[in-house]
Enzyme design. Sequence first.
Site, PDB file in Angstrom:
ATOM      1  CB  VAL A 159      -0.960   0.002   1.199  1.00 14.60           C
ATOM      2  CG1 VAL A 159      -1.714   1.332   1.284  1.00 14.60           C
ATOM      3  CG2 VAL A 159      -1.957  -1.153   1.077  1.00 14.60           C
ATOM      4  CE1 TYR A 160       6.315   5.167   1.822  1.00 18.38           C
ATOM      5  CE2 TYR A 160       7.293   3.607   0.282  1.00 18.38           C
ATOM      6  CZ  TYR A 160       7.317   4.829   0.926  1.00 18.38           C
ATOM      7  OH  TYR A 160       8.337   5.705   0.655  1.00 18.38           O
ATOM      8  CG  ASP A 161       6.332   0.144  -2.669  1.00 15.07           C
ATOM      9  OD1 ASP A 161       7.027   1.094  -2.254  1.00 15.07           O
ATOM     10  OD2 ASP A 161       6.704  -1.027  -2.629  1.00 15.07           O
TER      11      ASP A 161
END
Length: 242
Positions: A159-161
């Site tokens: 999700v961060y990426d």
Amino acid sequence: MSEPVDSVPADKPLAGKTALVTEAHTGIGKKIAKTLAAQGAQVVVHHPHIPEWAADVVKEITADGGAALGLAADVADPAEYQELVEALLEDCGRWDLLVHTAAVPESVPFAQISADAFDVGFAATVRGVFHGIQLAAQHLAEAGRIITVCDSPTPEGAVYDATRGAVEQLGQAVAPDFVSRRITVNTISHGVGATDNAELETAIAAMNPAEPVAVVAYLAGEAASTVTAQAIRLGGPDRTPR
């Protein structure tokens, strides 16, 4: 209220300017807030309704001779973000820098990430940046700065990426809209890759080490007045200027 920017002391290059740093009550946002305050900016320490933490940061800044105040908002809520900016303008008189720190802490295998967690990640990061840039388009001063900092990811950070990619693309897409007002729009994140700006790459290479806080300080200054629409990734093994 900030003083007009007439003569700027060499050791306080941001004197007379106001910086809003989101999530400045902790982590990298706190470090950035203290750095910009040391450079002379009046810093608005944003916090997501954790006033005690923000108050501690304000005390640290003022104890070091800086100027700061804490303001609360859920930046994913456009109404709350609008109220924050209105309070900033009323208290400070001007708004010159928006530094949006965006991080989605996660350590969950991709197959186990829930739809709710995905939505929360994008709301906390991408929606907050989106609302902030829209408000900056309305209220940021001439020759201002919009800087988004995506903190280091956790080992399992799908999700961060995804949010980082969205934020980088958003910054590059809207940067041309701000050129006429000499406002720069840049993103800093973790990863490998050089920018398309040789001057910027040379400046980063001279930093030892090249950390997000140092890059924010550079982008906030006059030397970076023409650096815009850049997705700056730090932490890779090779940042040799091209």
